[in-house]
Design a protein around this motif. Structure first.
Motif, PDB file in Angstrom:
ATOM      1  N   ASP A   1      -1.242  -1.214  11.205  1.00 60.12           N
ATOM      2  CA  ASP A   1      -2.312  -2.204  11.337  1.00 60.12           C
ATOM      3  C   ASP A   1      -1.631  -3.568  11.389  1.00 60.12           C
ATOM      4  O   ASP A   1      -1.169  -4.076  10.359  1.00 60.12           O
ATOM      5  CB  ASP A   1      -3.247  -2.088  10.130  1.00 60.12           C
ATOM      6  CG  ASP A   1      -4.434  -3.036  10.219  1.00 60.12           C
ATOM      7  OD1 ASP A   1      -4.298  -4.106  10.849  1.00 60.12           O
ATOM      8  OD2 ASP A   1      -5.492  -2.709   9.649  1.00 60.12           O
ATOM      9  N   VAL A   2      -1.563  -4.138  12.589  1.00 59.19           N
ATOM     10  CA  VAL A   2      -0.780  -5.369  12.749  1.00 59.19           C
ATOM     11  C   VAL A   2      -1.565  -6.599  12.311  1.00 59.19           C
ATOM     12  O   VAL A   2      -1.033  -7.699  12.311  1.00 59.19           O
ATOM     13  CB  VAL A   2      -0.258  -5.526  14.199  1.00 59.19           C
ATOM     14  CG1 VAL A   2       0.644  -4.360  14.563  1.00 59.19           C
ATOM     15  CG2 VAL A   2      -1.386  -5.670  15.195  1.00 59.19           C
ATOM     16  N   GLU A   3      -2.823  -6.408  11.897  1.00 65.18           N
ATOM     17  CA  GLU A   3      -3.571  -7.541  11.347  1.00 65.18           C
ATOM     18  C   GLU A   3      -3.436  -7.592   9.824  1.00 65.18           C
ATOM     19  O   GLU A   3      -3.101  -8.632   9.259  1.00 65.18           O
ATOM     20  CB  GLU A   3      -5.049  -7.478  11.736  1.00 65.18           C
ATOM     21  CG  GLU A   3      -5.780  -8.760  11.361  1.00 65.18           C
ATOM     22  CD  GLU A   3      -7.166  -8.820  11.997  1.00 65.18           C
ATOM     23  OE1 GLU A   3      -7.236  -9.085  13.208  1.00 65.18           O
ATOM     24  OE2 GLU A   3      -8.162  -8.607  11.290  1.00 65.18           O
ATOM     25  N   SER A   4      -3.659  -6.445   9.192  1.00 67.62           N
ATOM     26  CA  SER A   4      -3.498  -6.446   7.729  1.00 67.62           C
ATOM     27  C   SER A   4      -2.024  -6.357   7.359  1.00 67.62           C
ATOM     28  O   SER A   4      -1.666  -6.479   6.188  1.00 67.62           O
ATOM     29  CB  SER A   4      -4.292  -5.306   7.098  1.00 67.62           C
ATOM     30  OG  SER A   4      -3.667  -4.076   7.330  1.00 67.62           O
ATOM     31  N   LEU A   5      -1.177  -6.146   8.356  1.00 70.93           N
ATOM     32  CA  LEU A   5       0.278  -6.167   8.174  1.00 70.93           C
ATOM     33  C   LEU A   5       0.814  -5.070   7.244  1.00 70.93           C
ATOM     34  O   LEU A   5       1.624  -5.318   6.338  1.00 70.93           O
ATOM     35  CB  LEU A   5       0.756  -7.549   7.719  1.00 70.93           C
ATOM     36  CG  LEU A   5       0.749  -8.608   8.841  1.00 70.93           C
ATOM     37  CD1 LEU A   5       1.120  -9.983   8.303  1.00 70.93           C
ATOM     38  CD2 LEU A   5       1.724  -8.216   9.963  1.00 70.93           C
ATOM     39  N   TYR A   6       0.351  -3.852   7.516  1.00 70.09           N
ATOM     40  CA  TYR A   6       0.923  -2.682   6.858  1.00 70.09           C
ATOM     41  C   TYR A   6       1.051  -1.564   7.894  1.00 70.09           C
ATOM     42  O   TYR A   6       0.220  -1.451   8.801  1.00 70.09           O
ATOM     43  CB  TYR A   6       0.009  -2.162   5.745  1.00 70.09           C
ATOM     44  CG  TYR A   6      -0.056  -3.024   4.508  1.00 70.09           C
ATOM     45  CD1 TYR A   6       0.996  -3.046   3.602  1.00 70.09           C
ATOM     46  CD2 TYR A   6      -1.183  -3.792   4.245  1.00 70.09           C
ATOM     47  CE1 TYR A   6       0.925  -3.833   2.454  1.00 70.09           C
ATOM     48  CE2 TYR A   6      -1.254  -4.581   3.090  1.00 70.09           C
ATOM     49  CZ  TYR A   6      -0.194  -4.594   2.205  1.00 70.09           C
ATOM     50  OH  TYR A   6      -0.271  -5.357   1.079  1.00 70.09           O
ATOM     51  N   SER A   7       2.067  -0.737   7.728  1.00 72.01           N
ATOM     52  CA  SER A   7       2.065   0.534   8.435  1.00 72.01           C
ATOM     53  C   SER A   7       2.198   1.628   7.393  1.00 72.01           C
ATOM     54  O   SER A   7       2.728   1.400   6.299  1.00 72.01           O
ATOM     55  CB  SER A   7       3.185   0.625   9.474  1.00 72.01           C
ATOM     56  OG  SER A   7       4.407   0.873   8.857  1.00 72.01           O
ATOM     57  N   THR A   8       1.651   2.794   7.715  1.00 72.29           N
ATOM     58  CA  THR A   8       1.728   3.918   6.774  1.00 72.29           C
ATOM     59  C   THR A   8       2.072   5.186   7.540  1.00 72.29           C
ATOM     60  O   THR A   8       1.877   5.270   8.758  1.00 72.29           O
ATOM     61  CB  THR A   8       0.380   4.158   6.046  1.00 72.29           C
ATOM     62  OG1 THR A   8      -0.581   4.650   6.978  1.00 72.29           O
ATOM     63  CG2 THR A   8      -0.137   2.898   5.383  1.00 72.29           C
ATOM     64  N   ILE A   9       2.595   6.149   6.811  1.00 71.05           N
ATOM     65  CA  ILE A   9       2.752   7.487   7.390  1.00 71.05           C
ATOM     66  C   ILE A   9       2.310   8.487   6.333  1.00 71.05           C
ATOM     67  O   ILE A   9       2.715   8.384   5.174  1.00 71.05           O
ATOM     68  CB  ILE A   9       4.188   7.761   7.873  1.00 71.05           C
ATOM     69  CG1 ILE A   9       4.269   9.150   8.514  1.00 71.05           C
ATOM     70  CG2 ILE A   9       5.220   7.622   6.741  1.00 71.05           C
ATOM     71  CD1 ILE A   9       5.469   9.356   9.394  1.00 71.05           C
ATOM     72  N   LYS A  10       1.437   9.404   6.754  1.00 72.22           N
ATOM     73  CA  LYS A  10       1.064  10.485   5.838  1.00 72.22           C
ATOM     74  C   LYS A  10       1.929  11.689   6.171  1.00 72.22           C
ATOM     75  O   LYS A  10       2.086  12.058   7.337  1.00 72.22           O
ATOM     76  CB  LYS A  10      -0.423  10.830   5.958  1.00 72.22           C
ATOM     77  CG  LYS A  10      -0.853  11.836   4.890  1.00 72.22           C
ATOM     78  CD  LYS A  10      -2.363  11.931   4.713  1.00 72.22           C
ATOM     79  CE  LYS A  10      -3.007  12.845   5.716  1.00 72.22           C
ATOM     80  NZ  LYS A  10      -4.380  13.229   5.326  1.00 72.22           N
ATOM     81  N   ILE A  11       2.499  12.261   5.126  1.00 74.81           N
ATOM     82  CA  ILE A  11       3.391  13.416   5.252  1.00 74.81           C
ATOM     83  C   ILE A  11       2.663  14.590   4.615  1.00 74.81           C
ATOM     84  O   ILE A  11       2.379  14.562   3.419  1.00 74.81           O
ATOM     85  CB  ILE A  11       4.715  13.126   4.518  1.00 74.81           C
ATOM     86  CG1 ILE A  11       5.407  11.917   5.163  1.00 74.81           C
ATOM     87  CG2 ILE A  11       5.618  14.361   4.498  1.00 74.81           C
ATOM     88  CD1 ILE A  11       6.463  11.270   4.284  1.00 74.81           C
ATOM     89  N   ILE A  12       2.328  15.592   5.411  1.00 76.23           N
ATOM     90  CA  ILE A  12       1.499  16.695   4.904  1.00 76.23           C
ATOM     91  C   ILE A  12       2.167  18.022   5.181  1.00 76.23           C
ATOM     92  O   ILE A  12       2.546  18.308   6.319  1.00 76.23           O
ATOM     93  CB  ILE A  12       0.134  16.765   5.627  1.00 76.23           C
ATOM     94  CG1 ILE A  12      -0.400  15.385   5.892  1.00 76.23           C
ATOM     95  CG2 ILE A  12      -0.857  17.630   4.851  1.00 76.23           C
ATOM     96  CD1 ILE A  12      -1.092  15.318   7.222  1.00 76.23           C
ATOM     97  N   SER A  13       2.244  18.843   4.166  1.00 72.85           N
ATOM     98  CA  SER A  13       2.660  20.230   4.374  1.00 72.85           C
ATOM     99  C   SER A  13       1.403  21.086   4.391  1.00 72.85           C
ATOM    100  O   SER A  13       0.542  20.936   3.523  1.00 72.85           O
ATOM    101  CB  SER A  13       3.618  20.677   3.268  1.00 72.85           C
ATOM    102  OG  SER A  13       2.986  20.604   2.010  1.00 72.85           O
ATOM    103  N   ILE A  14       1.288  21.948   5.398  1.00 69.48           N
ATOM    104  CA  ILE A  14       0.175  22.897   5.461  1.00 69.48           C
ATOM    105  C   ILE A  14       0.764  24.294   5.309  1.00 69.48           C
ATOM    106  O   ILE A  14       1.407  24.804   6.233  1.00 69.48           O
ATOM    107  CB  ILE A  14      -0.627  22.752   6.764  1.00 69.48           C
ATOM    108  CG1 ILE A  14      -1.123  21.304   6.911  1.00 69.48           C
ATOM    109  CG2 ILE A  14      -1.811  23.730   6.793  1.00 69.48           C
ATOM    110  CD1 ILE A  14      -1.980  21.047   8.126  1.00 69.48           C
TER     111      ILE A  14
END
Lengths: 313, 313
Positions: free
Chosen positions: A57-70
């Motif tokens: 999100d270049v407006e709120s100035l955060y990036s995230t990554i969700k790491i999920i094991s299924i």
């Protein structure tokens, strides 16, 4: 680098927070402020898969990554079939600031989008919520509905009835004060519900369309693979208004919709994306059937990860 | 979920550990046990980029993802231009077990692959190591060489000479006891070196090929974009044996090689991948010029992340 557990997140970040944040993220998508590349899938055995879901999100100035094991067979070992964490990077400095446990946040964002869609689609006077399948994400999905409609009665149905009782206890413990009943038979639920939530792993429809009341709104979030079915395809066929959480993802993952399209009962031209319906009124008659279908997308996870982090830090 | 800092990792995980682990990972790649999908790149501003680099080792039963922010202008604010963490998932249970700071590990894996390649390519009797560029990854790159050859003398050159002095102090503090000199002029370094390490951000060659001794081995790791140049293209043209850390990645990222190919001085058919050269002797004459070029790949990061985690847990 901080680490925050589900418990810590639960203490500060609620359904109404999540609904607000998810809505704002969707608006920023419309403004081109959110970048979500395709998720990465690594099959790590015949049954097990790793998913990596980044978004920025270049407006709120955060990036995230969700790491999920299924790991579907984890259930046999009394371990969760999905386990997730999210890593958040602050985009002013590039610093990787925190890792957040992401089980609660995943359930919450699904509940939040359910709430937003229900608010857009369901009859204003909806009073009875039917919950089919009381595992996994069902709890927050119910909370999402309770957030937007004056529900007076909740009817639960689960194949293993004992689990429906636990779910009732969980709702009461959370502070839900409306009448809660458990149905022996799914039809008893269907014929009284104004809103039906489904959250199952089923490979066939979990309710009979003949028992669906005119005017019912249906929220489905259980199916996430082409062979799965949950929402009755007759209901899909007659629905006047269908919202998907993410158009591209649903086309690949939502079994009953994929099948309905193949059968000629539904067209991918009909549904609209949640992000395009915000703050809009739909043209619904009191007898119309409406549907919201969710399979998840990285920007929903990002939205609540940022929201929770802002409150936690 | 545990968090481990660079400092904690440094205390337990050394260059020789990393060389051993990287070698074993490369062997498992050859056995088809390692799965490395394409990395994900998100440009988050005109200058700044987020990289997400996942990889899974289905034999050692871990998957990892390195999350790196590349913010070139951070240098103006006295902050690191790259900041990285890795998340490790245990593939027996699907549990996300730890987040590791990844600055040291990134430098270390680059040093480890430099060591492995130098051992394959450099003359056995190499005695003098020249280090051009004493920032960023240069320290561990030098340690990699020291691990595999009996170096008697190290010559340093850096544009800002003061930094070469700090680098010398750092080597001494680490326990390096060989003679260390600082060259005023890069040619003074080039003409005495048996092995040349380059680790710069240059856009033109950082040494003059006319001063390169016959028999020299060159390790380059500075360039990672097409417009960058570091290794002299004359040296590339005459090199008898070139190893890349990852064939696909170098073709996209290593500026001087991309340019040499365009100029007709080099062919992508010539180089071999490090993974294909393990435990092999190369056919080198004492006067041959050899080159190792590294740009990085997710499986190298995975290798040292798993190795460090196994020692830390």
């Amino acid at each position: 680098m901080k680490f925050y557990s589900d418990k810590q997140i639960m203490d500060v970040y609620s359904m109404s927070d999540a609904m607000n944040d998810v809505k704002n993220t969707l608006l920023r998508i419309n403004d081109g402020k959110v970048k979500t590349p395709e998720r990465t899938v690594i099959p790590v055995s015949d049954d097990n898969v790793m998913l990596y879901m980044p978004s920025a999100d270049v407006e709120s100035l955060y990036s995230t990554i969700k790491i999920i094991s299924i790991f579907p067979n984890n259930k046999d070992k009394n371990m969760p079939a999905t386990q997730a964490v999210s890593v958040i990077t602050e985009l002013e400095s590039g610093q990787n600031v925190a890792t957040l446990e992401a089980s609660y946040l995943t359930r919450l964002r699904t509940g939040a989008m359910t709430g937003l869609s229900t608010d857009i689609q369901a009859r204003k006077d909806a009073k009875v919520l039917g919950v089919i399948g009381t595992g996994g994400m069902a709890f927050e999905q119910a909370l999402g509905v309770l957030e937007v409609r004056d529900i007076e009665r909740i009817v639960l149905f689960n194949r293993t009835e004992e689990k429906a009782h636990s779910f009732k206890d969980q709702l009461i413990a959370f502070g839900v004060t409306v009448k809660i009943e458990i149905a022996d038979n799914v039809n008893d639920l269907t014929e009284v519900s104004d809103i039906i939530n489904t959250a199952t792993n089923s490979t066939k429809a979990v309710f009979d369309h003949n028992f669906v009341k005119p005017g019912t709104h249906i929220n489905g979030l259980g199916t996430y693979m082409p062979h799965m079915r949950e929402i009755n395809e007759e209901s899909i066929k007659v629905a006047s208004h269908v919202i998907f959480d993410d158009l591209d993802a649903v086309k690949i993952e939502a079994g009953e919709f994929i099948h309905a399209v193949e059968a000629g009962d539904f067209s991918w031209d009909t549904p609209v994306a949640l992000k395009d319906m915000l703050d809009k009124e739909i043209d619904r008659r009191d007898t119309d059937i409406t549907i919201f279908k969710s399979v998840g997308a990285a920007y929903y996870d990002m939205s609540v990860t940022i929201g929770a982090y802002e409150k936690l830090k």
